[in-house]
Design a protein around this motif. Structure first.
Motif, PDB file in Angstrom:
ATOM      1  N   ARG A  12      35.020  53.854  41.453  1.00 31.97           N
ATOM      2  CA  ARG A  12      35.621  53.279  42.659  1.00 31.97           C
ATOM      3  C   ARG A  12      35.473  51.764  42.674  1.00 31.97           C
ATOM      4  O   ARG A  12      36.383  51.045  43.098  1.00 31.97           O
ATOM      5  N   ARG A  13      34.344  51.247  42.181  1.00 32.45           N
ATOM      6  CA  ARG A  13      34.166  49.791  42.109  1.00 32.45           C
ATOM      7  C   ARG A  13      35.136  49.177  41.118  1.00 32.45           C
ATOM      8  O   ARG A  13      35.685  48.099  41.349  1.00 32.45           O
ATOM      9  N   VAL A  14      35.365  49.849  39.984  1.00 32.17           N
ATOM     10  CA  VAL A  14      36.294  49.342  38.980  1.00 32.17           C
ATOM     11  C   VAL A  14      37.704  49.267  39.552  1.00 32.17           C
ATOM     12  O   VAL A  14      38.418  48.270  39.374  1.00 32.17           O
ATOM     13  N   VAL A  15      38.105  50.322  40.261  1.00 28.71           N
ATOM     14  CA  VAL A  15      39.439  50.347  40.889  1.00 28.71           C
ATOM     15  C   VAL A  15      39.575  49.223  41.903  1.00 28.71           C
ATOM     16  O   VAL A  15      40.583  48.507  41.943  1.00 28.71           O
ATOM     17  N   GLU A  16      38.538  49.026  42.712  1.00 33.12           N
ATOM     18  CA  GLU A  16      38.580  47.978  43.732  1.00 33.12           C
ATOM     19  C   GLU A  16      38.604  46.598  43.087  1.00 33.12           C
ATOM     20  O   GLU A  16      39.384  45.726  43.489  1.00 33.12           O
ATOM     21  N   ALA A  17      37.748  46.387  42.075  1.00 33.54           N
ATOM     22  CA  ALA A  17      37.674  45.078  41.423  1.00 33.54           C
ATOM     23  C   ALA A  17      38.988  44.716  40.734  1.00 33.54           C
ATOM     24  O   ALA A  17      39.341  43.536  40.631  1.00 33.54           O
ATOM     25  N   ALA A  18      39.712  45.739  40.259  1.00 34.08           N
ATOM     26  CA  ALA A  18      40.992  45.503  39.586  1.00 34.08           C
ATOM     27  C   ALA A  18      42.125  45.275  40.577  1.00 34.08           C
ATOM     28  O   ALA A  18      43.247  44.971  40.170  1.00 34.08           O
ATOM     29  N   GLY A  19      41.837  45.424  41.870  1.00 35.20           N
ATOM     30  CA  GLY A  19      42.864  45.220  42.887  1.00 35.20           C
ATOM     31  C   GLY A  19      43.905  46.316  42.916  1.00 35.20           C
ATOM     32  O   GLY A  19      45.043  46.094  43.364  1.00 35.20           O
ATOM     33  N   ILE A  20      43.532  47.510  42.436  1.00 32.05           N
ATOM     34  CA  ILE A  20      44.483  48.631  42.433  1.00 32.05           C
ATOM     35  C   ILE A  20      44.530  49.245  43.821  1.00 32.05           C
ATOM     36  O   ILE A  20      43.510  49.655  44.373  1.00 32.05           O
ATOM     37  N   THR A  21      45.705  49.292  44.395  1.00 27.47           N
ATOM     38  CA  THR A  21      45.881  49.911  45.702  1.00 27.47           C
ATOM     39  C   THR A  21      46.728  51.171  45.545  1.00 27.47           C
ATOM     40  O   THR A  21      47.433  51.347  44.553  1.00 27.47           O
ATOM     41  N   GLY A  22      46.644  52.037  46.536  1.00 25.26           N
ATOM     42  CA  GLY A  22      47.441  53.260  46.498  1.00 25.26           C
ATOM     43  C   GLY A  22      46.840  54.342  45.635  1.00 25.26           C
ATOM     44  O   GLY A  22      47.527  55.289  45.251  1.00 25.26           O
ATOM     45  N   LEU A  23      45.537  54.221  45.302  1.00 23.56           N
ATOM     46  CA  LEU A  23      44.877  55.210  44.457  1.00 23.56           C
ATOM     47  C   LEU A  23      43.584  55.657  45.125  1.00 23.56           C
ATOM     48  O   LEU A  23      42.717  54.837  45.421  1.00 23.56           O
ATOM     49  N   THR A  24      43.465  56.946  45.355  1.00 22.52           N
ATOM     50  CA  THR A  24      42.252  57.513  45.924  1.00 22.52           C
ATOM     51  C   THR A  24      41.493  58.251  44.835  1.00 22.52           C
ATOM     52  O   THR A  24      42.047  59.147  44.188  1.00 22.52           O
ATOM     53  N   VAL A  25      40.239  57.874  44.627  1.00 25.56           N
ATOM     54  CA  VAL A  25      39.416  58.500  43.601  1.00 25.56           C
ATOM     55  C   VAL A  25      38.579  59.596  44.253  1.00 25.56           C
ATOM     56  O   VAL A  25      37.765  59.339  45.138  1.00 25.56           O
ATOM     57  N   LEU A  26      38.788  60.835  43.812  1.00 29.05           N
ATOM     58  CA  LEU A  26      38.059  61.987  44.337  1.00 29.05           C
ATOM     59  C   LEU A  26      36.957  62.392  43.365  1.00 29.05           C
ATOM     60  O   LEU A  26      37.092  62.221  42.152  1.00 29.05           O
TER      61      LEU A  26
END
Length: 219
Positions: free
Chosen positions: A18-32
């Motif tokens: 989740r931190r990697v997704v946030e740091a990359a500025g990826i929006t529209g993706l929910t990590v389950l």
């Protein structure tokens, strides 16, 4: 919102992704995580390599939930032990947990001098899409092993591992902050390679079939 499943019960791995997704500025993706979907039988990780085991876990997640699934298989390879524990890292002490694994490894290396205590953390991350596309990325983090555990952060063999990146400071990976570890670690490197794939995934519409599959799985 597109959903992707991380096929792991490890809360710290989930937080890292989740931190990697946030740091990359990826929006529209929910990590389950696995706790967000209905329970399904965990596959037998009988692969001979990190790649094989990561794919086994990712494909099982897709089959059970219909969601794009990311799985990590990682471990510690020790030079003096000819690359072991490797894929057996989590079960090195017979499944008795991190502390027992660390104790056993230290006992096996008791007479090994500092100059021969080289090791590497290895992570292979596999992302499998329900349509069949597969992406696999590998990260390696070199360092050396200390003679007693230090640090309360991280998990697994982190308290024994001083990364080459931080050799002058002499901190184990269990003494690094989460941000420091993300930027240096084997898993951070593998996940970083998958950022373009995750970004493309975020731009996909969540198909009705995927949504129904996740709902039926309890997500």
């Amino acid at each position: 919102m597109t959903r992707v499943l991380l096929a792991s019960n490890n809360a710290k791995k989930l937080a890292e992704l989740r931190r990697v997704v946030e740091a990359a500025g990826i929006t529209g993706l929910t990590v389950l995580g696995l706790s967000d979907v209905g329970a399904y039988p965990e596959p037998v990780e009988d692969g001979a390599s990190f790649d094989e085991n990561a794919l086994i876990k990712a494909r099982a997640g897709v089959a059970a939930t219909g969601l794009p699934t990311l799985a990590d298989d990682s471990g510690l390879t020790v030079d003096a032990l000819n690359g072991m524990p490797g894929v057996l890292s989590a079960r090195w002490s017979g499944g008795r947990g991190d502390a027992a694994n660390n104790d056993l490894l230290l006992a096996q290396l008791r007479d090994v001098p500092a100059e021969r205590r080289g090791a590497a953390f290895v992570s292979v991350c596999a992302l499998v899409h329900p349509a069949g596309e597969t992406a696999v990325a590998r990260g390696e983090w070199r360092g050396r092993l200390v003679t007693e555990p230090r640090g309360a952060k991280g998990f697994g063999y982190d308290p024994l591992f001083i990364p080459d990146d931080d050799l002058a400071a002499g901190r184990t990976s269990a003494e690094l902050t989460a941000a420091e570890k993300d930027s240096l670690s084997h898993r951070g490197k593998a996940l970083a390679e998958l950022v373009p794939v995750l970004r493309a995934l975020a731009n996909e519409p969540d198909s009705p079939d995927d949504a129904d599959a996740a709902d039926s799985a309890g997500g």
